[in-house]
Design an enzyme around this catalytic site. Sequence first.
Site, short mmCIF file in Angstrom:
data_model
loop_
_atom_site.label_atom_id
_atom_site.label_comp_id
_atom_site.label_asym_id
_atom_site.label_seq_id
_atom_site.Cartn_x
_atom_site.Cartn_y
_atom_site.Cartn_z
N ILE A 327 0.84 -1.20 0.00
CA ILE A 327 0.00 0.00 0.00
C ILE A 327 0.88 1.26 0.00
O ILE A 327 2.02 1.23 0.45
CB ILE A 327 -1.00 0.01 1.17
CG1 ILE A 327 -0.30 -0.21 2.52
CG2 ILE A 327 -2.07 -1.04 0.97
CD1 ILE A 327 -1.26 -0.24 3.70
N GLU A 328 0.32 2.34 -0.52
CA GLU A 328 1.14 3.52 -0.84
C GLU A 328 1.79 4.16 0.38
O GLU A 328 2.85 4.77 0.26
CB GLU A 328 0.33 4.54 -1.61
CG GLU A 328 -0.83 5.15 -0.87
CD GLU A 328 -1.67 6.04 -1.79
OE1 GLU A 328 -1.70 7.26 -1.54
OE2 GLU A 328 -2.27 5.53 -2.74
#
Length: 537
Positions: A327-328
């Site tokens: 995830i970012e």
Amino acid sequence: MNKHISPAEAAALIPDGAVVSVSSSSGLGCPDLTLKAIGDRFDATGHPRDLTTLHPIAAGDMSGIKGVDYIAKKGLLKKIIGGSYPSGPSSSEPPLIWQMIGANEVAAYNIPSGILFDMHREAAAKRPGVMTKVGLDTFVDPSREGCAMNASAAAEPVVKKVAFEGEDWLYFKAIAPQVAIIRATTADERGNLTYEHEGAYLGGLDQALAARNNGGIVIAQVKRITKEGSLKPHDVRVPGVLVDYVVVDPDQKQTTQTLYDPAISGEIFRPLDSFRVPEFSIQKVIARRVAQELETGSAVNLGFGISANVPRILLEEGLHGAVTWVIEQGAVGGVPLLDFAFGCASNADAFMPSPYQFTYFQGAGFDASLLSFLEIDRTGSVNVSKLSFRPHVTAGAGGFVDITARAKKIVFSGMFNAGAKLSVADGRLVIEREGKLKKLVNAVEHVTFSGRRAIEQGQDVTYVTERSVMKLTPDGIVLTEIAPGADLQEHILDQSEFPLIVSDQLKVMDSALFNEAPLGLTLPAKAARKAAGGAHG
């Protein structure tokens, strides 16, 4: 040297007209007390004025951490450049920053998060700027909006299209901050920073380098200060040589509506049976069908919305660990969290600094991305970043453009239209009343993902809804599966503003998706990696 100062003293260090970079991801890692002090100083003195603020990921939320709203004041802010912005329910009053943007009181831009981190890196190295293909043919492209969110921003472009070696590229000039405001858990007396209670490292190091290397100052907000020499060097993520001042907030929240949870910061691992599995619903049906697109051994990016439940589907099916989630904000592996804790993960394998996670995404080092859609158009383009009638419902693009620019495989998920009354009975979808708002439209309001670019690059794009599965092809969007209980003409073809191509091999979606019992899901194995030839672009 004692670097500890009060929030008010920190606010007094910021000059009029400064460029200020703020590290945060909504409520996660937000230096809220410091931002509040800046707003308080402006209320009392009228200074600082005319700031430009940089937010690679949004600062603050609509659920108790005000973040950027503390400084969303006419005269204080002149320009704001964000990867994303605070968002929330349509029924809620818009955040102050959105009100300023809508009233054209601040020049506002939405630059993809990864590009904005890249701009910091280029500023730190005193290189001229970022040249990238990320964002071509989307709202980022100057042939469309050029990242501008209002008229004031459109009058001062931040991106231009340039030709280099026979190809089109987007060029963003580096912006050097005079002040970086970052956050950590602990500082020692020399300003060395550790992140042991944080749910992510975010981009504090890169933002600090950009400010320091350009003659600016770095202010770090932390929970506590410890004795010089007491921090282990391997734990220090931002060295004290980069930190000028330290503000202490013993009550800083770890993330939205969470004071502190050691499972978010990886200090403890939760038993797998402690993770909530979603109740049976239409949204779960969609998440299950998305899960069928995965392969064992893959690294898969995950976005907000229905797709955020896919890790829980694998958990329920006994397949936790078959896929590594990325995830970012930086978590790699584990179980991505939901709701207010989205952007965090428990039981993670590692935390990557966000700028490096975005490099991984921009270069398509991962295998697939699971994302949501608000609108899809006849070219296969997707909008997730703008709804003019209620702008604060969306956060802007965030990392969406960076992630989808070259992703090998993308699965978009969402409801076929908005407002439909739906249920499931006897393994079939029941459409009791259609929604009033179509989501398959002739042209999306905002191009966050370009279907044309996807076709040019040979990306594998699938759209999953409660009643259909569709694929993007050079000929258009092809309907490949239909839900049991859905009528092809009435419930699908008539609910799209543009003609869908019906596959000659149209199938009925697996009826097991529409029953409460686990699917007995199995995933094929990912093909072994092989060395590839060099390429750019």
